[in-house]
Design a protein around this motif. Sequence first.
Motif, short mmCIF file in Angstrom:
data_model
loop_
_atom_site.label_atom_id
_atom_site.label_comp_id
_atom_site.label_asym_id
_atom_site.label_seq_id
_atom_site.Cartn_x
_atom_site.Cartn_y
_atom_site.Cartn_z
N LEU A 107 16.58 52.43 51.49
CA LEU A 107 15.86 53.37 52.33
C LEU A 107 16.51 54.73 52.23
CD1 LEU A 107 15.46 51.11 55.50
CD2 LEU A 107 13.83 51.42 53.63
N LEU A 108 15.68 55.76 52.31
CA LEU A 108 16.18 57.12 52.24
C LEU A 108 15.32 58.03 53.12
CD1 LEU A 108 15.00 58.87 48.97
CD2 LEU A 108 14.40 56.50 49.43
N ARG A 109 15.78 59.26 53.26
CA ARG A 109 15.04 60.27 54.01
C ARG A 109 15.01 61.53 53.16
NH1 ARG A 109 17.82 61.90 58.00
NH2 ARG A 109 16.26 62.37 59.59
N VAL A 110 13.84 62.11 52.99
CA VAL A 110 13.68 63.24 52.07
C VAL A 110 13.05 64.41 52.80
CG1 VAL A 110 13.53 61.74 50.06
CG2 VAL A 110 11.44 62.41 51.25
N GLY A 111 13.37 65.61 52.33
CA GLY A 111 12.81 66.82 52.92
C GLY A 111 13.91 67.78 53.34
N PHE B 171 31.31 67.88 56.79
CA PHE B 171 32.42 67.03 56.35
C PHE B 171 32.08 65.55 56.23
CE2 PHE B 171 36.93 69.00 56.69
CZ PHE B 171 36.56 70.04 55.86
N ASN B 172 30.77 65.20 56.20
CA ASN B 172 30.43 63.79 55.97
C ASN B 172 29.10 63.65 55.22
OD1 ASN B 172 31.14 60.86 57.96
ND2 ASN B 172 30.11 60.95 55.99
N PRO B 173 29.06 64.02 53.93
CA PRO B 173 27.89 63.67 53.13
C PRO B 173 27.68 62.16 53.15
CG PRO B 173 29.23 65.29 51.99
CD PRO B 173 30.03 64.83 53.17
N LEU B 174 26.41 61.74 53.29
CA LEU B 174 26.08 60.32 53.42
C LEU B 174 24.87 60.02 52.57
CD1 LEU B 174 26.91 57.74 55.08
CD2 LEU B 174 25.13 58.40 56.72
N GLY B 175 24.89 58.88 51.88
CA GLY B 175 23.74 58.49 51.07
C GLY B 175 24.08 58.42 49.59
N PRO B 176 23.06 58.33 48.74
CA PRO B 176 21.66 58.67 48.98
C PRO B 176 20.83 57.62 49.71
CG PRO B 176 21.95 57.94 46.72
CD PRO B 176 23.32 58.00 47.32
N TRP B 177 21.23 56.34 49.59
CA TRP B 177 20.39 55.29 50.16
C TRP B 177 21.13 54.58 51.29
CZ3 TRP B 177 17.49 57.30 46.70
CH2 TRP B 177 17.82 57.33 45.34
N LEU B 178 20.36 53.98 52.18
CA LEU B 178 20.84 52.90 53.04
C LEU B 178 20.41 51.61 52.34
CD1 LEU B 178 21.86 51.35 55.50
CD2 LEU B 178 19.73 51.96 56.68
N PRO C 4 20.55 59.12 54.73
CA PRO C 4 19.57 58.04 54.80
C PRO C 4 19.22 57.58 56.20
CG PRO C 4 21.69 57.17 54.13
CD PRO C 4 21.83 58.67 54.16
N LEU C 5 19.96 58.02 57.19
CA LEU C 5 19.60 57.74 58.58
C LEU C 5 20.18 58.81 59.46
CD1 LEU C 5 21.70 55.01 60.36
CD2 LEU C 5 22.46 56.08 58.24
N ARG C 6 19.60 58.95 60.64
CA ARG C 6 20.19 59.77 61.70
C ARG C 6 21.11 58.84 62.49
NH1 ARG C 6 17.61 61.49 65.65
NH2 ARG C 6 15.58 60.47 65.48
N PRO C 7 22.43 58.99 62.32
CA PRO C 7 23.34 58.01 62.91
C PRO C 7 23.55 58.23 64.39
CG PRO C 7 24.59 59.68 61.75
CD PRO C 7 23.13 59.99 61.51
#
Length: 281
Positions: free
Chosen positions: A3-7, A178-185, A66-69
């Motif tokens: 799963l991912l989030r784009v835009g 300071f926390n790049p996350l992803g690209p996928w969950l 990939p998510l809003r944590p």
Amino acid sequence: MKLLRVGEPGRESPALLDGAGRWRDLGAVVDDIDPAFLAGGGLDRLAGIDVEALPALPGTTRIGPPLRPGKIICIGLNYRDHAAETGAPLPTEPVVFMKAADTVVGPDDQVLIPRGSTRTDWEVELAVVIGRTARYLDSPEEALGCVAGYAVSHDVSEREFQLERGGQWDKGKNCETFNPLGPWLVTADEVPDPQNLGLRLWVNGAVKQDGNTKDMVFPVAEVVHYLSQFLVLYPGDVINTGTPAGVALGQPDPKPYLVAGDVVELEIDGLGRQRQTVGQA
């Protein structure tokens, strides 16, 4: 599932990566990939979806986190070789600190060196995403059932702020970007053994970190179980589980800390790859 989030930042929409590597629009199916989605059984609802019926998306849009944590809990000194390179003794219990959710950016977004910083450092980490409330769990075996999935996390750190400016580590861990996350969950069913994943990081094309999650002091199941004794883990919470050896802090002087213009790339087996250009705040 991946799963991912784009835009654009703040306007990301949910998507799914199909078996051919194409992005599929989930906007008509779910509102977002966030704590409410996970808590409401969103992964179960997606399990039977006809992926081919989902609209295809162009693969040129920005990939967001990939998510809003919810909250982000981090484990320090959780690899034997990393503790050794920094001169720290192996912890007898997990070292725990917090990172604000607003440090999270997309996997290829710019990382900003804070003003006044001369010791900004890199750390590739396995991120664990919680999918079910975990409170006073009875065992590490039960803990894995609370995991929704995994992602690549870059726990960027400013070492002077972290270690030499007094107080706790938080000042060196919570700077913007300071926390790049992803690209996928990547959902847990696609990661049968979280303790056998290779982690790698490069700076300007030179390999700096090359480790494996099997070398964790406290494995994923133990970390989740342990944390549940001290705080409630909710769906959408993220745990950064530590980094292997190879950070700038552990290298001989002059230590090669990040500067504006550097390019950092990192990956974890099966979880995807990140690429960030370093800028100045």
